[in-house]
Design a protein around this motif. Structure first.
Motif, short mmCIF file in Angstrom:
data_model
loop_
_atom_site.label_atom_id
_atom_site.label_comp_id
_atom_site.label_asym_id
_atom_site.label_seq_id
_atom_site.Cartn_x
_atom_site.Cartn_y
_atom_site.Cartn_z
N PRO A 38 12.23 -14.67 -43.90
CA PRO A 38 12.60 -15.32 -44.94
C PRO A 38 12.48 -17.13 -44.90
CG PRO A 38 14.62 -14.99 -43.78
CD PRO A 38 13.50 -14.20 -43.05
N THR A 39 11.87 -17.39 -43.86
CA THR A 39 11.70 -18.99 -43.56
C THR A 39 11.03 -19.28 -45.03
OG1 THR A 39 11.82 -18.64 -41.28
CG2 THR A 39 10.78 -20.56 -41.99
N GLN A 40 11.30 -20.34 -45.38
CA GLN A 40 10.47 -21.07 -46.53
C GLN A 40 9.56 -22.16 -45.85
OE1 GLN A 40 12.86 -22.04 -49.85
NE2 GLN A 40 14.09 -20.28 -49.28
N CYS A 41 8.33 -22.20 -46.52
CA CYS A 41 7.34 -23.45 -46.28
C CYS A 41 7.31 -24.40 -47.41
CB CYS A 41 5.95 -22.82 -46.01
SG CYS A 41 4.63 -23.92 -45.79
N ARG A 42 7.06 -25.71 -47.05
CA ARG A 42 6.75 -26.68 -47.81
C ARG A 42 5.48 -27.28 -47.46
NH1 ARG A 42 11.49 -30.09 -49.69
NH2 ARG A 42 11.74 -28.02 -51.20
N SER A 59 12.05 -24.38 -43.56
CA SER A 59 13.37 -24.20 -43.96
C SER A 59 13.97 -22.79 -43.72
CB SER A 59 13.78 -24.86 -45.42
OG SER A 59 15.22 -24.86 -45.47
N ASP A 60 14.95 -22.66 -43.23
CA ASP A 60 15.69 -21.50 -43.06
C ASP A 60 16.89 -21.26 -44.26
OD1 ASP A 60 14.10 -20.29 -41.00
OD2 ASP A 60 15.42 -21.47 -39.36
N ASP A 61 16.96 -22.19 -44.85
CA ASP A 61 18.07 -22.00 -45.89
C ASP A 61 17.48 -22.60 -47.35
OD1 ASP A 61 17.96 -24.84 -45.67
OD2 ASP A 61 20.06 -25.10 -45.03
N GLY A 62 16.35 -22.97 -47.50
CA GLY A 62 15.88 -23.46 -48.67
C GLY A 62 16.22 -24.88 -49.26
N GLN A 147 1.75 -11.10 -45.12
CA GLN A 147 2.18 -11.69 -46.29
C GLN A 147 1.38 -12.28 -47.18
OE1 GLN A 147 6.53 -13.19 -44.48
NE2 GLN A 147 4.82 -14.67 -44.89
N LEU A 148 0.30 -12.89 -46.51
CA LEU A 148 -1.08 -13.21 -47.12
C LEU A 148 -1.75 -12.24 -47.94
CD1 LEU A 148 -3.45 -15.21 -47.78
CD2 LEU A 148 -4.30 -14.57 -45.42
#
Length: 157
Positions: A38-42, A59-62, A147-148
């Motif tokens: 669930p890690t998010q990317c920016r 980010s692990d928490d968004g 995921q890709l």
């Protein structure tokens, strides 16, 4: 590929090569799959050209995003190949990235059922390769590639 220095991952992605390429080269698309959930990317910088910057945060928490990758592209062959390294940062300065220095080559080839997607990650010595493997290369890069594939296979062209 050198089995003592490199790690490899291959997958058939059931989407046209142009769709898979766009998932890699469009910042908003890359953010959807680049890090294992669930890690998010920016994406801070995605300059798809030789010498261009590749900078992402995670980010692990968004909410709070911390540095993830500060790298540069070495090769960008439209619809065919992307090569980047974290041994040089986005300002072309030599780097000593943690946990391991690497150069990644991603190739995209037409396949009757979609795209033949291949990743080769090169390391400077057998110890770096072993460290990357022990840290979970197959699981991490495998999850990201899955995921890709999911993203590309459900994308509307």
């Amino acid at each position: 590929m050198n089995a003592d220095l490199d790690l490899c991952l291959e997958r058939l992605i059931r989407a046209p090569r142009a769709v898979v390429w766009r998932a890699w080269t469009d910042p908003a698309s890359l953010e959807q799959w680049w890090l294992p959930a669930p890690t998010q990317c920016r994406v801070d910088r995605l300059e798809m050209r030789p010498g261009g910057a590749f900078v992402t945060r995670l980010s692990d928490d968004g909410t709070a995003f911390s540095p993830h990758l500060d790298a540069c592209f070495l090769v960008v062959d439209d619809l065919e190949r992307i090569v980047f390294t974290n041994a040089l940062d986005s300002a072309w300065r030599p780097a000593a990235p943690e946990p391991v220095s690497m150069t990644a080559e991603i190739t995209f080839r037409d396949h009757p059922d979609g795209t033949d997607y291949r990743v080769v990650v090169r390391h400077g010595d057998p110890a770096a390769r072993a460290r990357h493997e022990d840290l979970g290369f197959q699981a991490g890069w495998g999850a990201v590639t899955a995921q890709l594939a999911g993203f590309a296979e459900t994308s509307r062209v």
